[in-house]
Design a protein around this motif. Sequence first.
Motif, PDB file in Angstrom:
ATOM      1  N   ASN B   7       0.851  -1.187   0.000  1.00 46.16           N
ATOM      2  CA  ASN B   7       0.000   0.000   0.000  1.00 46.16           C
ATOM      3  C   ASN B   7       0.890   1.241   0.000  1.00 46.16           C
ATOM      4  O   ASN B   7       1.639   1.491   0.951  1.00 46.16           O
ATOM      5  N   LEU B   8       0.789   2.009  -1.087  1.00 46.20           N
ATOM      6  CA  LEU B   8       1.680   3.158  -1.285  1.00 46.20           C
ATOM      7  C   LEU B   8       1.606   4.153  -0.126  1.00 46.20           C
ATOM      8  O   LEU B   8       2.621   4.619   0.380  1.00 46.20           O
ATOM      9  N   TRP B   9       0.373   4.468   0.310  1.00 45.95           N
ATOM     10  CA  TRP B   9       0.197   5.491   1.351  1.00 45.95           C
ATOM     11  C   TRP B   9       0.756   5.034   2.696  1.00 45.95           C
ATOM     12  O   TRP B   9       1.377   5.809   3.410  1.00 45.95           O
ATOM     13  N   LEU B  10       0.507   3.738   3.002  1.00 45.35           N
ATOM     14  CA  LEU B  10       1.050   3.223   4.267  1.00 45.35           C
ATOM     15  C   LEU B  10       2.576   3.245   4.254  1.00 45.35           C
ATOM     16  O   LEU B  10       3.226   3.579   5.241  1.00 45.35           O
ATOM     17  N   ARG B  11       3.115   2.897   3.085  1.00 44.70           N
ATOM     18  CA  ARG B  11       4.571   2.865   2.954  1.00 44.70           C
ATOM     19  C   ARG B  11       5.157   4.274   3.136  1.00 44.70           C
ATOM     20  O   ARG B  11       6.135   4.486   3.847  1.00 44.70           O
ATOM     21  N   MET B  12       4.502   5.236   2.474  1.00 46.63           N
ATOM     22  CA  MET B  12       4.977   6.627   2.592  1.00 46.63           C
ATOM     23  C   MET B  12       4.926   7.099   4.049  1.00 46.63           C
ATOM     24  O   MET B  12       5.849   7.722   4.561  1.00 46.63           O
ATOM     25  N   LEU B  16       8.036   8.119   6.373  1.00 47.34           N
ATOM     26  CA  LEU B  16       8.062   9.464   6.957  1.00 47.34           C
ATOM     27  C   LEU B  16       8.334   9.376   8.465  1.00 47.34           C
ATOM     28  O   LEU B  16       9.129  10.148   9.024  1.00 47.34           O
ATOM     29  N   LEU B  17       7.684   8.420   9.112  1.00 51.26           N
ATOM     30  CA  LEU B  17       7.907   8.230  10.553  1.00 51.26           C
ATOM     31  C   LEU B  17       9.350   7.822  10.842  1.00 51.26           C
ATOM     32  O   LEU B  17       9.959   8.308  11.796  1.00 51.26           O
ATOM     33  N   ILE B  18       9.876   6.944   9.977  1.00 55.03           N
ATOM     34  CA  ILE B  18      11.281   6.524  10.151  1.00 55.03           C
ATOM     35  C   ILE B  18      12.191   7.751  10.008  1.00 55.03           C
ATOM     36  O   ILE B  18      13.114   7.965  10.788  1.00 55.03           O
ATOM     37  N   GLY B  19      11.871   8.567   8.998  1.00 54.25           N
ATOM     38  CA  GLY B  19      12.656   9.790   8.772  1.00 54.25           C
ATOM     39  C   GLY B  19      12.596  10.718   9.971  1.00 54.25           C
ATOM     40  O   GLY B  19      13.610  11.262  10.424  1.00 54.25           O
ATOM     41  N   LEU B  20      11.386  10.874  10.531  1.00 57.57           N
ATOM     42  CA  LEU B  20      11.222  11.752  11.690  1.00 57.57           C
ATOM     43  C   LEU B  20      11.972  11.205  12.908  1.00 57.57           C
ATOM     44  O   LEU B  20      12.577  11.961  13.665  1.00 57.57           O
ATOM     45  N   ALA B  21      11.926   9.888  13.069  1.00 56.92           N
ATOM     46  CA  ALA B  21      12.649   9.271  14.187  1.00 56.92           C
ATOM     47  C   ALA B  21      14.144   9.514  14.030  1.00 56.92           C
ATOM     48  O   ALA B  21      14.843   9.876  14.990  1.00 56.92           O
ATOM     49  N   PHE B  22      14.624   9.382  12.804  1.00 54.37           N
ATOM     50  CA  PHE B  22      16.038   9.634  12.518  1.00 54.37           C
ATOM     51  C   PHE B  22      16.361  11.112  12.795  1.00 54.37           C
ATOM     52  O   PHE B  22      17.375  11.447  13.415  1.00 54.37           O
ATOM     53  N   GLY B  23      15.449  12.000  12.342  1.00 52.11           N
ATOM     54  CA  GLY B  23      15.630  13.448  12.566  1.00 52.11           C
ATOM     55  C   GLY B  23      15.691  13.764  14.038  1.00 52.11           C
ATOM     56  O   GLY B  23      16.517  14.562  14.487  1.00 52.11           O
ATOM     57  N   THR B 147      14.515  13.644   5.213  1.00 57.45           N
ATOM     58  CA  THR B 147      14.990  12.254   5.250  1.00 57.45           C
ATOM     59  C   THR B 147      13.865  11.301   4.860  1.00 57.45           C
ATOM     60  O   THR B 147      14.057  10.376   4.048  1.00 57.45           O
ATOM     61  N   GLY B 148      12.673  11.532   5.451  1.00 53.87           N
ATOM     62  CA  GLY B 148      11.522  10.688   5.138  1.00 53.87           C
ATOM     63  C   GLY B 148      11.166  10.751   3.668  1.00 53.87           C
ATOM     64  O   GLY B 148      10.901   9.726   3.017  1.00 53.87           O
ATOM     65  N   VAL B 149      11.170  11.960   3.116  1.00 60.74           N
ATOM     66  CA  VAL B 149      10.832  12.148   1.692  1.00 60.74           C
ATOM     67  C   VAL B 149      11.874  11.455   0.814  1.00 60.74           C
ATOM     68  O   VAL B 149      11.533  10.780  -0.174  1.00 60.74           O
ATOM     69  N   MET B 150      13.134  11.600   1.200  1.00 59.47           N
ATOM     70  CA  MET B 150      14.210  10.953   0.424  1.00 59.47           C
ATOM     71  C   MET B 150      14.052   9.434   0.433  1.00 59.47           C
ATOM     72  O   MET B 150      14.185   8.772  -0.595  1.00 59.47           O
ATOM     73  N   LEU B 151      13.731   8.888   1.599  1.00 60.15           N
ATOM     74  CA  LEU B 151      13.541   7.441   1.709  1.00 60.15           C
ATOM     75  C   LEU B 151      12.375   6.989   0.842  1.00 60.15           C
ATOM     76  O   LEU B 151      12.453   5.967   0.143  1.00 60.15           O
ATOM     77  N   ALA B 152      11.301   7.768   0.886  1.00 58.19           N
ATOM     78  CA  ALA B 152      10.114   7.429   0.102  1.00 58.19           C
ATOM     79  C   ALA B 152      10.429   7.451  -1.389  1.00 58.19           C
ATOM     80  O   ALA B 152      10.070   6.534  -2.143  1.00 58.19           O
ATOM     81  N   ALA B 157      11.981   4.849  -6.584  1.00 54.28           N
ATOM     82  CA  ALA B 157      12.912   4.886  -7.712  1.00 54.28           C
ATOM     83  C   ALA B 157      13.681   3.587  -7.900  1.00 54.28           C
ATOM     84  O   ALA B 157      13.966   3.177  -9.034  1.00 54.28           O
ATOM     85  N   VAL B 158      14.000   2.906  -6.773  1.00 54.88           N
ATOM     86  CA  VAL B 158      14.801   1.675  -6.897  1.00 54.88           C
ATOM     87  C   VAL B 158      13.909   0.552  -7.451  1.00 54.88           C
ATOM     88  O   VAL B 158      12.861   0.254  -6.865  1.00 54.88           O
TER      89      VAL B 158
END
Lengths: 200, 168
Positions: B7-12, B16-23, B147-152, B157-158
């Motif tokens: 699910n694209l939205w769940l993945r995004m 985003l949460l992973i990115g925020l946690a990293f931030g 970071t979250g946006v980059m990960l998404a 892209a990969v």
Amino acid sequence: MKNRIWLAGGIVIVGLAVVMVLAFQKPYVMHGSLIDPPMPAPPISLADTNGQTFDLSQESGKIVLVFFGYTSCTDVCPATLAELRQVEEGLGKQASQVQVVFVTVDPQRDTITQLKTYLSNFSPDFIGLSGTMDQLQTVWKAYGVYVQVQPNPQNPDNYDVSHSSFIYVINQKSQLMMTFPFDTNVNDIIQDLKYLLKEG
Amino acid sequence: MRLWWGNLWLRMGALLLIGLAFGGLVSEASFVASPDRTQREARQIELVIPAGTAEKVKAGLPVPSIPASMTFMEGDLLVVRNQDVASHQLGPVWVPPQSSGVLQVGSESNYTYTCSFTQTRLFGLEIQPALTGWIRFQGVLSVGLPTGVMLALYTLAVPGSKKEPREG
């Protein structure tokens, strides 16, 4: 059954919201510098611009804003009085519960007539006070007012007077409870006074 | 696991949460490790004017001095306790004898005030913005969001990541 669940859920949510609001509600913080504990306002009994003797104790029940200055002042005094005029306007009808008092620090030049003319440029409701040097020095000392004449050798009559620039706030119970330093924001003063009037 | 990854939205959202946690980790770690931390949260600052100060000032004797200027944070509570028999002024605070002056320091600015007991008779007051929870949260956002946006974007892209749902 379903309705009951919705009702219970609604009550829980509203309850939580109320608890959150109460928990995060901050008490009002005054913008002026509070005197803790408030002290009985030192007495002021001086000749006023209405041709009578102003007695501070007669003002009990009102908020009194006392400012010390002189009519030949070119900066702090006109700026503060203009600000107090804005405060008076901002308070609207409540302004009748607030009395502005201007005590001279230059009795040599500030006659009662001079004070009356000067203050009428700002507000007809402002009261100007003067007296003998002894009377004034007693009041200045009681309010910790710094007064220093700056002589002008070129023109001895055109001297300056360095003086404190606080606005002293005396509450309805005749307690000296707060001061506003020079240049306090007008809206902050209005807010504080409205709060004091509301709290009584 | 594969169901929500598909699910694209769940993945995004998850990225985003992973990115925020990293931030959050990066921002808070750099905040704690910072050696020059001038910003802090608002707090109460208490100054005491000892008994006999006015007499000493009058006699030209040295008095327990305070710095010629002080830096406060927005929202600091400045409490000046006057133990002397005369009133004193410390910048914007006037304190009658045997009393205290309490001022909540206002917005960011620089002032020079009169002081009744410093040698120069002047007192500088610098007010800096206080370090609030919101400012720290902004730090988390500024690192976490990109970071979250980059990960998404990376997972989109990969090529390998697109095939993953089909494997389930």
